[in-house]
Structure formats: C-alpha cells, structure tokens
Design a protein around this motif. Structure first.
Motif, PDB file in Angstrom:
ATOM      1  N   ASN A  67     113.159  75.524  -3.186  1.00 31.16           N
ATOM      2  CA  ASN A  67     112.712  75.750  -1.825  1.00 31.16           C
ATOM      3  C   ASN A  67     112.286  74.475  -1.116  1.00 31.16           C
ATOM      4  N   ILE A  68     112.439  73.333  -1.735  1.00 29.45           N
ATOM      5  CA  ILE A  68     112.018  72.078  -1.126  1.00 29.45           C
ATOM      6  C   ILE A  68     113.139  71.573  -0.219  1.00 29.45           C
ATOM      7  N   THR A  69     112.800  71.314   1.041  1.00 27.68           N
ATOM      8  CA  THR A  69     113.787  70.825   1.997  1.00 27.68           C
ATOM      9  C   THR A  69     113.917  69.320   1.912  1.00 27.68           C
ATOM     10  N   LYS A  70     114.941  68.800   2.569  1.00 29.88           N
ATOM     11  CA  LYS A  70     115.135  67.346   2.610  1.00 29.88           C
ATOM     12  C   LYS A  70     113.951  66.666   3.274  1.00 29.88           C
ATOM     13  N   ASN A  71     113.403  67.275   4.329  1.00 32.12           N
ATOM     14  CA  ASN A  71     112.245  66.683   5.013  1.00 32.12           C
ATOM     15  C   ASN A  71     111.032  66.636   4.093  1.00 32.12           C
TER      16      ASN A  71
ATOM     17  N   LEU B  40     109.103  63.303   2.848  1.00 29.45           N
ATOM     18  CA  LEU B  40     107.663  63.143   3.001  1.00 29.45           C
ATOM     19  C   LEU B  40     106.998  62.813   1.667  1.00 29.45           C
ATOM     20  N   LEU B  41     107.452  63.482   0.601  1.00 28.21           N
ATOM     21  CA  LEU B  41     106.912  63.213  -0.721  1.00 28.21           C
ATOM     22  C   LEU B  41     107.211  61.777  -1.140  1.00 28.21           C
TER      23      LEU B  41
END
Length: 119
Positions: free
Chosen positions: A3-7, A11-12
């Motif tokens: 569920n982690i998006t490119k954005n 940010l990470l």
C-alpha cells in the motif's frame, strides 16, 4: 511495496537522508533514528515470512547505535511506542525478528515489554 505509494517512498527516502545528515556521532540515540533503521521491517512485523535484507541491516545499525543501557532503554521505549501505534503489528513476528536476522540487539521489540528492566 503493498500500500505504499511512490510519494510515500520518496518522502521516506528524503526523511532518511535528512536523519543521516542530522545525526552526529556520540549523541544519544533518537527515536527518529531507530524508526529509520527499522522502517524496512514493517512488512515483516505485519505479515511474517522472512525479513528483507535492509531490515536486518537496520537491526545491525540499531545494535551499533545503542551499546549502553540508557540507549537500549530509549530504543526499547521507542520500539514499544511504535509497535503500539502500528495497525496490524504482530508481536510474535517482532519478537522473532532478531533471531531471524541473526542479530542479538539486547532490545526487545514488543508492545508489552518493561523497558526499565533492560540492562
């Protein structure tokens, strides 16, 4: 990455870079630093299986950054707070993480640990 998006990934990565730049050797370990080290472990603590290599590398970094009792207790409290804040956190997976990575950290990763008992 689930569920982690490119954005979120970007940010990470930016956050991680900023934390590396901001960290000064000899200072007490910070929760943000611990979170950065163990962010790659999130999929493992939620879903099990085998921890990814970056997760185990983060565990080794945590071990190196928390050699003394005060740092271990601070790391323990941080991990406990993070564990309680993560939806779907599996305590059993987290407790098995050091053994699965072959790293003895001296800091338990659990929702219910008494961090004052850390030596």
């Amino acid at each position: 990455m689930g569920n982690i998006t490119k954005n979120q990934t970007m940010l990470l990565l930016v956050f991680t870079l900023l934390m590396v730049i901001a960290y000064h050797e000899g200072e007490a370990i910070q929760c943000s630093q611990i979170t950065m080290y163990l962010a790659p472990c999130l999929s493992y603590v939620k879903g099990g299986g085998n921890p990814p290599p970056p997760c185990c590398a983060g565990l080794n970094n945590l071990k190196a950054s928390a050699p003394g009792k005060p740092d271990k207790q601070a790391a323990c409290q941080c991990l406990k707070n993070v564990a309680n804040a993560i939806s779907g956190f599996n305590d059993d997976n987290a407790k098995q993480l050091p053994a699965k990575c072959g790293v003895s950290v001296g800091v338990p990763f659990s929702k219910s640990v008494d961090c004052n008992s850390i030596n």
